[in-house]
Design a protein around this motif. Structure first.
Motif, PDB file in Angstrom:
ATOM      1  N   SER A   2       0.809  -1.211   0.000  1.00  0.00           N
ATOM      2  CA  SER A   2       0.000   0.000   0.000  1.00  0.00           C
ATOM      3  C   SER A   2       0.846   1.267   0.000  1.00  0.00           C
ATOM      4  O   SER A   2       2.060   1.239   0.229  1.00  0.00           O
ATOM      5  CB  SER A   2      -0.923  -0.010   1.225  1.00  0.00           C
ATOM      6  N   THR A   3       0.170   2.392  -0.225  1.00  0.00           N
ATOM      7  CA  THR A   3       0.827   3.701  -0.163  1.00  0.00           C
ATOM      8  C   THR A   3       1.132   4.108   1.273  1.00  0.00           C
ATOM      9  O   THR A   3       1.801   5.119   1.502  1.00  0.00           O
ATOM     10  CB  THR A   3      -0.062   4.783  -0.803  1.00  0.00           C
ATOM     11  N   ASP A   4       0.644   3.338   2.251  1.00  0.00           N
ATOM     12  CA  ASP A   4       0.937   3.650   3.653  1.00  0.00           C
ATOM     13  C   ASP A   4       2.286   3.081   4.093  1.00  0.00           C
ATOM     14  O   ASP A   4       2.593   3.034   5.291  1.00  0.00           O
ATOM     15  CB  ASP A   4      -0.181   3.150   4.575  1.00  0.00           C
ATOM     16  N   SER A   5       3.100   2.617   3.115  1.00  0.00           N
ATOM     17  CA  SER A   5       4.450   2.077   3.348  1.00  0.00           C
ATOM     18  C   SER A   5       4.435   0.694   3.985  1.00  0.00           C
ATOM     19  O   SER A   5       5.490   0.199   4.394  1.00  0.00           O
ATOM     20  CB  SER A   5       5.287   3.019   4.225  1.00  0.00           C
ATOM     21  N   ARG A   6       3.283   0.074   4.065  1.00  0.00           N
ATOM     22  CA  ARG A   6       3.177  -1.211   4.743  1.00  0.00           C
ATOM     23  C   ARG A   6       2.881  -2.353   3.770  1.00  0.00           C
ATOM     24  O   ARG A   6       2.269  -2.161   2.725  1.00  0.00           O
ATOM     25  CB  ARG A   6       2.087  -1.157   5.820  1.00  0.00           C
ATOM     26  N   VAL A   7       3.331  -3.543   4.180  1.00  0.00           N
ATOM     27  CA  VAL A   7       3.012  -4.793   3.479  1.00  0.00           C
ATOM     28  C   VAL A   7       2.418  -5.750   4.495  1.00  0.00           C
ATOM     29  O   VAL A   7       3.057  -6.076   5.511  1.00  0.00           O
ATOM     30  CB  VAL A   7       4.259  -5.424   2.824  1.00  0.00           C
ATOM     31  N   HIS A   8       1.181  -6.185   4.255  1.00  0.00           N
ATOM     32  CA  HIS A   8       0.508  -7.123   5.151  1.00  0.00           C
ATOM     33  C   HIS A   8       0.541  -8.530   4.548  1.00  0.00           C
ATOM     34  O   HIS A   8       0.384  -8.700   3.334  1.00  0.00           O
ATOM     35  CB  HIS A   8      -0.955  -6.717   5.368  1.00  0.00           C
ATOM     36  N   ILE A   9       0.740  -9.518   5.392  1.00  0.00           N
ATOM     37  CA  ILE A   9       0.625 -10.924   5.012  1.00  0.00           C
ATOM     38  C   ILE A   9      -0.629 -11.474   5.687  1.00  0.00           C
ATOM     39  O   ILE A   9      -0.763 -11.401   6.917  1.00  0.00           O
ATOM     40  CB  ILE A   9       1.862 -11.743   5.440  1.00  0.00           C
ATOM     41  N   TRP A  10      -1.534 -12.042   4.873  1.00  0.00           N
ATOM     42  CA  TRP A  10      -2.830 -12.501   5.379  1.00  0.00           C
ATOM     43  C   TRP A  10      -2.975 -14.009   5.221  1.00  0.00           C
ATOM     44  O   TRP A  10      -2.470 -14.607   4.268  1.00  0.00           O
ATOM     45  CB  TRP A  10      -3.985 -11.849   4.602  1.00  0.00           C
ATOM     46  N   ASP A  11      -3.698 -14.605   6.166  1.00  0.00           N
ATOM     47  CA  ASP A  11      -4.195 -15.970   6.030  1.00  0.00           C
ATOM     48  C   ASP A  11      -5.706 -15.845   5.853  1.00  0.00           C
ATOM     49  O   ASP A  11      -6.424 -15.507   6.801  1.00  0.00           O
ATOM     50  CB  ASP A  11      -3.862 -16.797   7.275  1.00  0.00           C
ATOM     51  N   VAL A  12      -6.191 -16.075   4.638  1.00  0.00           N
ATOM     52  CA  VAL A  12      -7.602 -15.792   4.343  1.00  0.00           C
ATOM     53  C   VAL A  12      -8.551 -16.758   5.040  1.00  0.00           C
ATOM     54  O   VAL A  12      -9.767 -16.560   5.012  1.00  0.00           O
ATOM     55  CB  VAL A  12      -7.863 -15.801   2.822  1.00  0.00           C
ATOM     56  N   ARG A  13      -8.010 -17.799   5.677  1.00  0.00           N
ATOM     57  CA  ARG A  13      -8.869 -18.730   6.415  1.00  0.00           C
ATOM     58  C   ARG A  13      -9.268 -18.154   7.778  1.00  0.00           C
ATOM     59  O   ARG A  13     -10.218 -18.616   8.396  1.00  0.00           O
ATOM     60  CB  ARG A  13      -8.146 -20.063   6.624  1.00  0.00           C
ATOM     61  N   ARG A  14      -8.511 -17.152   8.219  1.00  0.00           N
ATOM     62  CA  ARG A  14      -8.755 -16.564   9.533  1.00  0.00           C
ATOM     63  C   ARG A  14      -9.685 -15.365   9.434  1.00  0.00           C
ATOM     64  O   ARG A  14      -9.612 -14.582   8.500  1.00  0.00           O
ATOM     65  CB  ARG A  14      -7.427 -16.113  10.164  1.00  0.00           C
ATOM     66  N   ALA A  15     -10.532 -15.216  10.420  1.00  0.00           N
ATOM     67  CA  ALA A  15     -11.463 -14.085  10.441  1.00  0.00           C
ATOM     68  C   ALA A  15     -10.800 -12.843  11.035  1.00  0.00           C
ATOM     69  O   ALA A  15     -11.286 -11.727  10.841  1.00  0.00           O
ATOM     70  CB  ALA A  15     -12.702 -14.438  11.253  1.00  0.00           C
ATOM     71  N   SER A  16      -9.681 -13.042  11.725  1.00  0.00           N
ATOM     72  CA  SER A  16      -8.993 -11.907  12.356  1.00  0.00           C
ATOM     73  C   SER A  16      -8.169 -11.139  11.332  1.00  0.00           C
ATOM     74  O   SER A  16      -8.238 -11.407  10.131  1.00  0.00           O
ATOM     75  CB  SER A  16      -8.117 -12.406  13.502  1.00  0.00           C
ATOM     76  N   GLY A  17      -7.332 -10.225  11.804  1.00  0.00           N
ATOM     77  CA  GLY A  17      -6.524  -9.386  10.924  1.00  0.00           C
ATOM     78  C   GLY A  17      -5.378 -10.150  10.291  1.00  0.00           C
ATOM     79  O   GLY A  17      -5.337 -11.393  10.302  1.00  0.00           O
ATOM     80  N   SER A  18      -4.417  -9.399   9.778  1.00  0.00           N
ATOM     81  CA  SER A  18      -3.305 -10.006   9.061  1.00  0.00           C
ATOM     82  C   SER A  18      -2.418 -10.808  10.007  1.00  0.00           C
ATOM     83  O   SER A  18      -2.374 -10.563  11.220  1.00  0.00           O
ATOM     84  CB  SER A  18      -2.485  -8.923   8.362  1.00  0.00           C
ATOM     85  N   LEU A  19      -1.665 -11.773   9.430  1.00  0.00           N
ATOM     86  CA  LEU A  19      -0.741 -12.583  10.225  1.00  0.00           C
ATOM     87  C   LEU A  19       0.364 -11.705  10.808  1.00  0.00           C
ATOM     88  O   LEU A  19       0.677 -11.783  11.991  1.00  0.00           O
ATOM     89  CB  LEU A  19      -0.124 -13.675   9.350  1.00  0.00           C
ATOM     90  N   PHE A  20       0.973 -10.879   9.966  1.00  0.00           N
ATOM     91  CA  PHE A  20       1.998  -9.941  10.414  1.00  0.00           C
ATOM     92  C   PHE A  20       2.209  -8.876   9.355  1.00  0.00           C
ATOM     93  O   PHE A  20       1.776  -9.014   8.200  1.00  0.00           O
ATOM     94  CB  PHE A  20       3.316 -10.657  10.746  1.00  0.00           C
ATOM     95  N   THR A  21       2.859  -7.808   9.768  1.00  0.00           N
ATOM     96  CA  THR A  21       3.216  -6.703   8.883  1.00  0.00           C
ATOM     97  C   THR A  21       4.727  -6.642   8.758  1.00  0.00           C
ATOM     98  O   THR A  21       5.433  -6.697   9.776  1.00  0.00           O
ATOM     99  CB  THR A  21       2.686  -5.364   9.433  1.00  0.00           C
ATOM    100  N   LEU A  22       5.242  -6.554   7.547  1.00  0.00           N
ATOM    101  CA  LEU A  22       6.687  -6.546   7.335  1.00  0.00           C
ATOM    102  C   LEU A  22       7.310  -5.275   7.905  1.00  0.00           C
ATOM    103  O   LEU A  22       6.781  -4.174   7.726  1.00  0.00           O
ATOM    104  CB  LEU A  22       6.999  -6.660   5.838  1.00  0.00           C
ATOM    105  N   ASP A  23       8.441  -5.448   8.598  1.00  0.00           N
ATOM    106  CA  ASP A  23       9.152  -4.341   9.212  1.00  0.00           C
ATOM    107  C   ASP A  23      10.573  -4.303   8.660  1.00  0.00           C
ATOM    108  O   ASP A  23      11.328  -5.263   8.818  1.00  0.00           O
ATOM    109  CB  ASP A  23       9.178  -4.508  10.733  1.00  0.00           C
ATOM    110  N   GLN A  24      10.947  -3.205   8.031  1.00  0.00           N
ATOM    111  CA  GLN A  24      12.255  -3.114   7.388  1.00  0.00           C
ATOM    112  C   GLN A  24      13.407  -3.211   8.387  1.00  0.00           C
ATOM    113  O   GLN A  24      14.546  -3.486   8.006  1.00  0.00           O
ATOM    114  CB  GLN A  24      12.377  -1.811   6.602  1.00  0.00           C
ATOM    115  N   HIS A  25      13.164  -2.994   9.665  1.00  0.00           N
ATOM    116  CA  HIS A  25      14.229  -3.007  10.667  1.00  0.00           C
ATOM    117  C   HIS A  25      14.304  -4.308  11.459  1.00  0.00           C
ATOM    118  O   HIS A  25      15.212  -4.479  12.259  1.00  0.00           O
ATOM    119  CB  HIS A  25      14.035  -1.850  11.655  1.00  0.00           C
ATOM    120  N   ASN A  26      13.370  -5.229  11.231  1.00  0.00           N
ATOM    121  CA  ASN A  26      13.324  -6.391  12.117  1.00  0.00           C
ATOM    122  C   ASN A  26      14.482  -7.356  11.921  1.00  0.00           C
ATOM    123  O   ASN A  26      14.703  -8.222  12.760  1.00  0.00           O
ATOM    124  CB  ASN A  26      11.987  -7.138  11.996  1.00  0.00           C
ATOM    125  N   GLY A  27      15.218  -7.203  10.827  1.00  0.00           N
ATOM    126  CA  GLY A  27      16.370  -8.073  10.637  1.00  0.00           C
ATOM    127  C   GLY A  27      17.643  -7.475  11.165  1.00  0.00           C
ATOM    128  O   GLY A  27      18.682  -8.127  11.195  1.00  0.00           O
TER     129      GLY A  27
END
Length: 408
Positions: A214-239
């Motif tokens: 998205s234009t909000d600088s974020r990348v979401h990873i989703w599991d479409v089987r789940r009713a909740s939100g995304s699995l996680f959001t990628l963080d450029q600093h987490n490594g």
């Protein structure tokens, strides 16, 4: 090459090693083929390309003029110089044509009898290839920036469609809609982004994993089987363990994220952003692998269509970069070469894994074919042979006449 053939014949090497070595050589020798043209049909820039995986013969293109074209890539003339003909066109004269720019086209992964297109005219159309008429049409409230069908799904026929609601600009979050081709209905909405969503990709490894950018600088990873939100959001600093928690920001880039591409095995995800950076992520953990690709110029205001090679060792990334296509080593980050030939910005490229060819489309309305250089015969040099005491040019054992008769 002969050493690979001998090792394969004697059982010393896995047969896959020879195939990967030759595929890698072919990719490294890609150059603009002046003997192969692609029919120029589009009157405006070309936004998207897709080659079907069933026969590897037909290619789709979608342009800013709303036109969709199907090309036959096969050389039916058997001549060295030929043109890839446009065999079908949904042109401006058709009453089914998109009114505005076509942003994404995609073949149905399991059959060439159907393809899907999405456009800024707020529609996504499912086409019958035989009749070139929409079998199904989805209407949305806003512009559709991108869509994608899972290449491996067998249990569902979901299409992820991205749109930005122009009725509530700046006040309502954009949403990802999952459309079921079997029922013709929208069955689920994924919410969580704060800006326009420019790219979406299903995992080629798991049919329930979806990535959105998205234009909000974020990348979401989703599991479409789940009713909740995304699995996680990628963080450029987490490594980078040296970053303090206060400095770490949960963003994938420092600008708009407008490109996504999974590797063929689905183990890694590539992202591109308008901060002129490209990043490689572990798709299972979301960890930034910290591969440094240097500055990757990215001025696209919409989604950027880039691609990754398949069957090579190592793999390569092909990224539109101004009026050129940059080729990078996937895991090394090294800039291998720049493919130059377009007269204006390149917006999309598509890799053909069967022949290790690349097709690129740009704002100059041209589709260019990048083809591997043919391998030269393995013949020893005359001077090398003379130094060894030979009186004539050596003959490669592969071409030597070993015939004999019973009389000798």
């Amino acid at each position: 090459m002969l050493s690979f053939l001998y090792a394969r014949q004697s059982g010393l090497d896995d047969p896959v090693r020879l195939r990967r070595a030759e595929s890698t050589r072919r990719v490294l020798s890609l150059e603009l083929n002046h003997n192969r043209d692609v029919d120029r049909i589009h009157g405006n820039g070309i936004n998207t390309l897709d080659i079907e995986v069933i026969d590897g013969r037909y290619m789709l293109s979608g342009g800013s003029d709303g036109v969709i074209v199907i090309y036959d890539l096969e050389n039916n003339s058997k001549k060295p110089q030929y043109t890839c003909k446009a065999i079908c066109t949904v042109g401006r004269s058709s009453r089914h044509v998109h009114k505005f720019s076509v942003e994404t086209v995609q073949w149905y992964p399991h059959d060439t009898g159907m393809f899907v297109s999405s456009s800024f005219d707020k529609t996504m159309k499912v086409w019958d290839t035989e009749t070139l008429k929409p079998a199904e049409e989805f209407q949305f409230d806003g512009n559709v920036y991108c869509h994608h069908m899972s290449p491996v799904a067998r249990k569902h026929s979901l299409v992820a469609a991205l749109l930005y609601s122009v009725l509530a600009v700046g006040t309502k979050d954009p949403k990802v809609q999952l459309c079921d081709l079997k029922s013709g209905s929208r069955i689920h909405i994924l919410q969580g982004h704060r800006g326009e969503i420019l790219s979406v990709r299903w995992s080629p490894r798991y049919d329930h994993i979806l990535a959105t950018a998205s234009t909000d600088s974020r990348v979401h990873i989703w599991d479409v089987r789940r009713a909740s939100g995304s699995l996680f959001t990628l963080d450029q600093h987490n490594g980078d363990k040296s970053k303090t928690s206060s400095e770490a920001v949960n963003t994938a880039h420092n600008g708009r994220v407008n490109g996504l591409c999974f590797t063929a095995d689905g183990l890694h995800l590539l992202t591109t952003g308008t901060d002129d950076r490209m990043r490689l992520w572990n798709s299972a953990t979301g960890e930034n692998t910290l591969v440094n690709y240097g500055k990757v110029v990215n001025e696209s205001r919409k989604g950027l269509k880039f691609t990754v090679s398949r069957g090579c060792s190592p793999e390569f990334v092909f990224v539109p970069c101004g009026s050129s296509v940059a080729v990078y080593g996937l895991h090394s980050g090294e800039l291998i070469t720049m493919l130059r030939g377009h007269y204006n910005n390149v917006d999309c490229c598509e890799f053909h894994p069967d022949y290790q060819e690349l097709y690129s489309g740009g704002k100059d309305c041209n589709i260019l074919a990048w083809v591997p250089v043919l391998r030269q015969p393995d013949i020893e040099d005359e001077e090398t042979n003379s130094k060894r005491g030979g009186t004539h040019a050596a003959i490669n054992p592969a071409f030597e006449d070993a015939w004999s008769s019973d009389e000798d």
